[in-house]
Scaffold this motif. Structure first.
Motif, PDB file in Angstrom:
ATOM      1  N   PHE A 101       0.827  -1.216   0.000  1.00 42.23           N
ATOM      2  CA  PHE A 101       0.000   0.000   0.000  1.00 42.23           C
ATOM      3  C   PHE A 101       0.857   1.260   0.000  1.00 42.23           C
ATOM      4  O   PHE A 101       0.532   2.239  -0.674  1.00 42.23           O
ATOM      5  N   ASP A 150      -1.170   0.417  -8.400  1.00 38.15           N
ATOM      6  CA  ASP A 150      -2.276   0.483  -9.358  1.00 38.15           C
ATOM      7  C   ASP A 150      -2.656  -0.968  -9.625  1.00 38.15           C
ATOM      8  O   ASP A 150      -1.979  -1.664 -10.385  1.00 38.15           O
ATOM      9  N   SER A 151      -3.720  -1.430  -8.964  1.00 40.72           N
ATOM     10  CA  SER A 151      -4.004  -2.867  -8.935  1.00 40.72           C
ATOM     11  C   SER A 151      -5.498  -3.120  -8.779  1.00 40.72           C
ATOM     12  O   SER A 151      -6.185  -2.360  -8.079  1.00 40.72           O
ATOM     13  N   ILE A 193      -6.937  -3.042  -5.218  1.00 37.88           N
ATOM     14  CA  ILE A 193      -7.386  -1.786  -4.617  1.00 37.88           C
ATOM     15  C   ILE A 193      -8.850  -1.523  -4.965  1.00 37.88           C
ATOM     16  O   ILE A 193      -9.634  -1.080  -4.120  1.00 37.88           O
ATOM     17  N   THR A 194      -9.232  -1.824  -6.195  1.00 38.45           N
ATOM     18  CA  THR A 194     -10.643  -1.674  -6.567  1.00 38.45           C
ATOM     19  C   THR A 194     -11.529  -2.585  -5.727  1.00 38.45           C
ATOM     20  O   THR A 194     -12.573  -2.158  -5.207  1.00 38.45           O
ATOM     21  N   GLY A 215     -11.790  -1.240  -2.238  1.00 31.86           N
ATOM     22  CA  GLY A 215     -12.662  -0.076  -2.178  1.00 31.86           C
ATOM     23  C   GLY A 215     -14.130  -0.442  -2.223  1.00 31.86           C
ATOM     24  O   GLY A 215     -14.954   0.147  -1.507  1.00 31.86           O
ATOM     25  N   GLN A 266      -6.108   2.657  -8.625  1.00 29.31           N
ATOM     26  CA  GLN A 266      -4.955   3.413  -8.136  1.00 29.31           C
ATOM     27  C   GLN A 266      -5.154   3.804  -6.673  1.00 29.31           C
ATOM     28  O   GLN A 266      -6.122   4.467  -6.313  1.00 29.31           O
ATOM     29  N   TRP A 267      -4.230   3.344  -5.806  1.00 32.36           N
ATOM     30  CA  TRP A 267      -4.300   3.723  -4.392  1.00 32.36           C
ATOM     31  C   TRP A 267      -4.274   5.243  -4.273  1.00 32.36           C
ATOM     32  O   TRP A 267      -3.467   5.911  -4.918  1.00 32.36           O
ATOM     33  N   ASP A 290      -8.762   6.261  -0.678  1.00 36.56           N
ATOM     34  CA  ASP A 290      -8.666   4.884  -0.192  1.00 36.56           C
ATOM     35  C   ASP A 290      -8.203   4.869   1.265  1.00 36.56           C
ATOM     36  O   ASP A 290      -8.756   4.145   2.096  1.00 36.56           O
ATOM     37  N   ARG A 291      -7.196   5.678   1.558  1.00 34.55           N
ATOM     38  CA  ARG A 291      -6.661   5.686   2.913  1.00 34.55           C
ATOM     39  C   ARG A 291      -7.701   6.195   3.914  1.00 34.55           C
ATOM     40  O   ARG A 291      -7.878   5.617   4.996  1.00 34.55           O
ATOM     41  N   TYR A 347     -10.312   3.522   4.394  1.00 30.10           N
ATOM     42  CA  TYR A 347      -9.820   2.409   5.204  1.00 30.10           C
ATOM     43  C   TYR A 347      -9.726   2.812   6.670  1.00 30.10           C
ATOM     44  O   TYR A 347      -9.968   1.989   7.562  1.00 30.10           O
ATOM     45  N   TRP A 376      -7.493  -6.189   7.555  1.00 29.04           N
ATOM     46  CA  TRP A 376      -7.628  -6.679   6.178  1.00 29.04           C
ATOM     47  C   TRP A 376      -8.360  -8.020   6.150  1.00 29.04           C
ATOM     48  O   TRP A 376      -9.277  -8.221   5.341  1.00 29.04           O
TER      49      TRP A 376
END
Length: 299
Positions: free
Chosen positions: A227, A232-233, A236-237, A240, A258-259, A263-264, A267, A290
């Motif tokens: 993280f 860009d993964s 992450i989607t 979210g 894209q983080w 996102d932060r 979370y 997680w």
């Protein structure tokens, strides 16, 4: 010693360890806190109920009786391996025990034989009552032993404890004989084996699965560095979308692969929902939160 887990954090830790949890209505506020403090906590005590039947045992431990009002533990573990949460806070499960034993549990060293009853165990331990007659003949099904192992490991993992933090009631005081029918040495060996692997893996007799297979259907924790590298993964989607589903969205658009700061912040809301505070709710994913989020596997 440690501050007790919040109710939400305890629940999340149990679920992350693969425990089959049932929440008894009102369990989060059912306690004996008016009789004294709960905490700092030092370990887990395992008991047997001297009863049979899941519903009957849960009701007994929830309500207690005239001489010993409930709750009589934090959770009841039945023979099918279901963990019934019935209380959070101080409960009437441990009673008085040996302060030298408490010192050994805190230091995670070899236990002395209990000789004195000079220390309030209800203030310092989580308690699991396990459905069993306690006569040495009533069987302990593997599903139940696995649940004891998982539930105990979940609390240890959440606090950073090891297997010596889990003891039997008979190891706390010389006035008790529980649990009877298996040894606490064998249970601590199971817990140690589990803590050596990832949360939520199979039972002690099974090999640890390779973390990259996604066989559970959930994305394994990719590590904190994943993280902080601003990935860009599709992971992450997927993360979210789970945060949105949990009502923790701070997104104005997305989520996307894209983080981002959104996102932060999202979370961080999830961590706060689990009961984490301060630096533990900074929005950077950790393993316990997680695993509790149960992000679908994305390859």
């Amino acid at each position: 010693m440690a501050t007790p887990l919040t109710a939400d954090t305890l629940l999340a830790a149990l679920k992350a360890e693969g425990v089959n949890v049932v929440e008894y209505p009102g369990w989060r506020t059912h306690n004996r806190n008016h009789k004294g403090a709960w905490g700092p906590v030092n370990g887990v005590i395992v008991h047997h109920t001297v009863s049979s039947g899941s519903a009957e045992s849960v009701a007994l431990c929830h309500d207690g009786y005239d001489e010993l009002p409930g709750p009589l533990c934090h959770a009841v573990i039945d023979k099918a391996g279901v963990v019934h949460l019935i209380g959070h806070g101080r409960t009437n499960h441990a009673g008085l025990g040996d302060g030298d034993v408490l010192d050994a549990v805190t230091a995670e060293t070899a236990l002395p034989a209990p000789r004195r009853n000079d220390t309030d165990g209800n203030a310092h331990f989580y308690g699991f009552e396990c459905v069993n007659l306690g006569d040495g003949r009533d069987p302990w099904p593997e599903a139940q032993l696995d649940a004891i192992e998982r539930a105990s490991a979940a609390i240890c993992r959440a606090h950073g404890w090891q297997a010596p933090s889990v003891i039997g009631h008979k190891e706390w005081t010389n006035t008790k004989v529980d649990p009877r029918g298996f040894t606490m040495e064998s249970m601590r060996a199971r817990i140690a084996s589990r803590l050596a692997g990832a949360a939520g893996r199979g039972g002690s007799a099974q090999p640890v699965p390779a973390p990259a297979t996604g066989g559970s259907g959930y994305q394994p924790f990719p590590g904190a560095g994943f993280f902080t590298s601003a990935p860009d993964s599709p992971v992450i989607t997927a993360m979210g979308r789970r945060l949105v589903a949990e009502g923790c969205s701070a997104y104005s658009v997305g989520p996307g692969p894209q983080w981002s700061e959104a996102d932060r912040r999202s979370y961080a809301r999830w961590q706060q929902k689990l009961g984490f505070r301060g630096a533990d709710a900074d929005g950077w994913p950790g393993r316990t939160s997680w695993d509790a989020l149960k992000v679908p596997y994305s390859g």
